[in-house]
Design an enzyme around this catalytic site. Sequence first.
Site, PDB file in Angstrom:
ATOM      1  N   GLY A 319       0.836  -1.195   0.000  1.00  0.00           N
ATOM      2  CA  GLY A 319       0.000   0.000   0.000  1.00  0.00           C
ATOM      3  C   GLY A 319       0.866   1.237   0.000  1.00  0.00           C
ATOM      4  N   VAL A 324       3.759  -5.364   3.438  1.00  0.00           N
ATOM      5  CA  VAL A 324       3.564  -6.288   4.549  1.00  0.00           C
ATOM      6  C   VAL A 324       4.142  -7.641   4.145  1.00  0.00           C
ATOM      7  CG1 VAL A 324       1.911  -7.422   6.070  1.00  0.00           C
ATOM      8  CG2 VAL A 324       1.492  -5.083   5.316  1.00  0.00           C
ATOM      9  N   ASP A 436     -10.096   5.581  10.466  1.00  0.00           N
ATOM     10  CA  ASP A 436      -9.882   4.955   9.144  1.00  0.00           C
ATOM     11  C   ASP A 436     -10.500   3.558   9.108  1.00  0.00           C
ATOM     12  OD1 ASP A 436      -9.065   5.046   6.525  1.00  0.00           O
ATOM     13  OD2 ASP A 436      -7.019   4.398   6.915  1.00  0.00           O
TER      14      ASP A 436
END
Length: 614
Positions: A319, A324, A436
């Site tokens: 992202g 990750v 978020d």
Amino acid sequence: MGFSSVLLAFILVSHLPVLRSSATSCPSSIDCGSLGPIKFPFTSTAHPSCGLFPVTCDGGVPQVALGSEGITYQVSGLSDDTIKVNDPALKSLIEFTGCDFSSYINLPNTLSVSFTISPSVTFFQCLTSSPELENQTDKYFIGNYTRFRGCQGYTVYYSYPNNQVPTPGSYPLNCEFFQLPVVSSVEGRNLSDPFSLLTSDFSIGFHVSEACLACHANGGQCSHARDFQCLNDSGGRSKLALILETAISTVGIMVILLICIIIKKLRQSGCTFFWKTKTENYRNIEAFLKNCGSLSPKRYTYSDIKKITNCFRTKLGQGGFGCVFKGNLENGCLVAVKVLKGLKGNGDEFINEVATISRTSHVHIVTFLGFCFEGCHRALIYEFMPNGSLDKFIHDGGSSTYRHLGWDALYQIAVGIARGLEYLHRGCNTRIVHFDIKPQNILLNEDFCPKICDFGLAKLCPQKESIISLVGARGTVGYIAPEVFSRNFGGVSHKSDVYSYGMMVLEMVGGRKNISVEVDGTSEIYFPHWVYRHLELDEELGFHGVIDDEANASARKMIIVGLWCIQTDPSQRPSMSRVVEMLEGSPESLQIPPKPFLFSPSRSLVHCSTTLAP
């Protein structure tokens, strides 16, 4: 940099000409095991500077990479002008008669070394069909070019026999060519099938130019570039040139040494200078760790992170924050390592996530296991969630990762997320507003138990304070509460998370373009508008796949709760505690909320005719 290290570098750089001169003393041939002695342009991997193409000579089948693209071949023989090779990748293509010809790159012919493969067959890979090749016009090569097959995105042609190397401009612009080796005798072969002609055992002829041989003789290295270059050539250099090179090297290293001494003195005197940001980052994180005391999360070094992730071998996702990776702790526990890139401000977002998540401990909040803050390296370590994020279970879109979930599973996930947010808003000593909430930030474990993650935008505030001081908007478009954009809608508070939760729940119900609605070509429709109108008129919602009253009731409760949560006025939204009560209560006890004045712009669902269903 220590003084001894700088001094050593000074000595090495000062004597570069002498070292370079001695390094060019290469033997005329090098022993390469089963291949025997090999000569320039080949060399062994033990003497890489003595040739252009190092051959692995120690153990196993010798291998060599030819050209800048690094095409690797197994070597079975080597003479003065020919190398006998086997191409395992080509062998696989021949066996499986695949379509991936594009992975085969022509051997580079440069002004240093040129290669030839004979006999060979020429292929053309064209983005579209090529009438010029099919009509066999004289503008292109002499020979019969046959349309071999149409592959995904391109068409392949071939001509046999054809050893001619195409030149730029001599073939259609939308085509690329490559040549592959064929058997020496085609007797009994099917000429209409090039796979019956190809072979993975073949000979490559090579020719070293006179310029490259002269460069090598003078201790230089021929480049692989199209334009000939002789690198590190000592031939013909005068003593004056050597003296000047030594002097320039000496002055350069002395300047570097002086800069290092100045920087060291400035740092000792407390001057922040250009390392100010780094110093402030470390001060911030160290101050945070000190305040946490014995409750501080475990801190890892960057070498630990590389070991945990096996040098970042398995990527789980990517992202704007970074990547990750899947990891494994020493105790065998699987983890997800979030490696952040870029440094915003003083590292506030990173420190904010560490400070926020380390305060939590709940079944529906992802477990934080540690972090790394070393130099420019930042990473966060979380428990591994094998089922990934919620978004891939509620959005089809033809994705190969999409999986179907039933209404009961979606309902349990909605309840779990609500309990997690209830904990953040009321269960902690300090209220945490996430800011978020969206499907991408909801992770699912092996039992599909949902867990909230990504606290980089979270905000801490005292329990008694209802209004949060916030500079600028934060969150993801489509889930951001209207008051976060404009204070004209009200004050920013934990009710902003309630709005995001409501939008996400409605997306869980109808986020896969899964509404059975017929609209004309000019109408605009938005799912919350549509579903509210049907609830208001007590009309059938058209659930597909609901097989019992219990599942139908769960879906209906999710819709009503979602509509309550997205009320434009924050005071009309329920708290997350009330949301949990509504979800776990009877659907008959739920009132239809006022019609929300939707802040999000309507979206066109023209030509959308699927059904509302998991």
